[in-house]
Design a protein around this motif. Sequence first.
Motif, short mmCIF file in Angstrom:
data_model
loop_
_atom_site.label_atom_id
_atom_site.label_comp_id
_atom_site.label_asym_id
_atom_site.label_seq_id
_atom_site.Cartn_x
_atom_site.Cartn_y
_atom_site.Cartn_z
N LYS A 1 0.81 -1.22 0.00
CA LYS A 1 0.00 0.00 0.00
C LYS A 1 0.84 1.27 0.00
O LYS A 1 0.31 2.37 -0.05
CB LYS A 1 -0.95 0.00 1.20
CG LYS A 1 -2.05 -1.05 1.06
CD LYS A 1 -3.02 -1.02 2.20
CE LYS A 1 -3.61 0.28 2.49
NZ LYS A 1 -4.80 0.72 1.92
N MET B 1 -2.72 2.14 10.13
CA MET B 1 -3.37 1.75 8.89
C MET B 1 -4.56 0.83 9.16
O MET B 1 -5.65 1.02 8.61
CB MET B 1 -2.35 1.03 7.99
CG MET B 1 -2.93 0.46 6.70
SD MET B 1 -1.72 -0.51 5.78
CE MET B 1 -1.49 -1.91 6.87
N GLU C 1 -7.73 2.51 10.60
CA GLU C 1 -8.50 3.41 9.74
C GLU C 1 -9.85 2.79 9.40
O GLU C 1 -9.96 1.59 9.20
CB GLU C 1 -7.74 3.70 8.44
CG GLU C 1 -6.51 4.56 8.65
CD GLU C 1 -5.68 4.72 7.38
OE1 GLU C 1 -6.08 4.20 6.32
OE2 GLU C 1 -4.62 5.35 7.48
N GLY D 1 -11.71 2.90 6.69
CA GLY D 1 -11.88 2.28 5.37
C GLY D 1 -10.79 1.31 4.99
O GLY D 1 -10.53 1.07 3.81
N PHE D 2 -10.15 0.68 5.98
CA PHE D 2 -9.02 -0.21 5.69
C PHE D 2 -9.41 -1.37 4.77
O PHE D 2 -8.77 -1.59 3.75
CB PHE D 2 -8.40 -0.74 6.99
CG PHE D 2 -7.35 -1.79 6.77
CD1 PHE D 2 -6.16 -1.46 6.14
CD2 PHE D 2 -7.55 -3.10 7.16
CE1 PHE D 2 -5.18 -2.42 5.92
CE2 PHE D 2 -6.59 -4.06 6.95
CZ PHE D 2 -5.40 -3.73 6.34
N GLN E 1 -11.98 -1.70 2.82
CA GLN E 1 -12.39 -1.17 1.53
C GLN E 1 -11.18 -0.80 0.69
O GLN E 1 -11.17 -1.01 -0.52
CB GLN E 1 -13.32 0.04 1.72
CG GLN E 1 -14.01 0.48 0.45
CD GLN E 1 -14.97 -0.56 -0.08
OE1 GLN E 1 -15.66 -1.24 0.67
NE2 GLN E 1 -15.02 -0.70 -1.40
N SER E 2 -10.15 -0.27 1.34
CA SER E 2 -8.93 0.11 0.60
C SER E 2 -8.23 -1.13 0.03
O SER E 2 -7.62 -1.05 -1.03
CB SER E 2 -7.97 0.89 1.49
OG SER E 2 -7.33 0.05 2.43
N ASN F 1 -10.30 -2.11 -3.06
CA ASN F 1 -10.14 -1.16 -4.17
C ASN F 1 -8.68 -0.96 -4.57
O ASN F 1 -8.38 -0.05 -5.34
CB ASN F 1 -10.74 0.19 -3.78
CG ASN F 1 -12.23 0.10 -3.56
OD1 ASN F 1 -12.91 -0.76 -4.09
ND2 ASN F 1 -12.75 0.99 -2.73
N PHE F 2 -7.80 -1.79 -4.08
CA PHE F 2 -6.37 -1.64 -4.33
C PHE F 2 -6.09 -1.72 -5.84
O PHE F 2 -6.60 -2.59 -6.54
CB PHE F 2 -5.60 -2.74 -3.60
CG PHE F 2 -4.11 -2.62 -3.73
CD1 PHE F 2 -3.42 -1.64 -3.06
CD2 PHE F 2 -3.41 -3.51 -4.53
CE1 PHE F 2 -2.05 -1.54 -3.18
CE2 PHE F 2 -2.04 -3.41 -4.66
CZ PHE F 2 -1.36 -2.43 -3.98
N ASP F 3 -5.26 -0.82 -6.34
CA ASP F 3 -4.91 -0.76 -7.77
C ASP F 3 -3.83 -1.81 -8.07
O ASP F 3 -2.65 -1.50 -8.13
CB ASP F 3 -4.43 0.64 -8.14
CG ASP F 3 -4.17 0.79 -9.62
OD1 ASP F 3 -4.56 -0.11 -10.40
OD2 ASP F 3 -3.58 1.81 -10.00
#
Length: 126
Positions: A11, A35, A38, A40-41, A43-44, A47-49
């Motif tokens: 990340k 981290m 958080e 929205g952990f 969700q992040s 949604n990771f690219d």
Amino acid sequence: RLVLTGVCILKGVKPVRVNIDGKMQDDYWPAATKMVAEMGFLQSLMNFDKDNVPPAIIKKIAQLTPQEDFQPSRLEKVSRAAFGLCQWVRAMETYDTVAKVVAPKKEFLAEAEAEYNEVSRKLNEK
């Protein structure tokens, strides 16, 4: 700790530099606890690219995954959360490897389909 280090590396979370036995070393633990806390952990992670992970990051992850403490079978007995995060890190590494193999084939397929469509269009005109 090792699993969260892998997540932080993927990340792009910066480590804290600490002095251990007279040597400055990266410590991801303080950053990892922030981290994970958080809102929205999760969700992040979803949604990771995964298509744009730099090769240097994958190289760092590849150094972690063979370690004994990074084996899913071992982590599953200790922590379900660590097991899931470990699986996610490994999946991102595997995706990157597979994407590098598949990308040239997708380009070749697109070129072949374009050529086929052009030839097919010309044949339909006759």
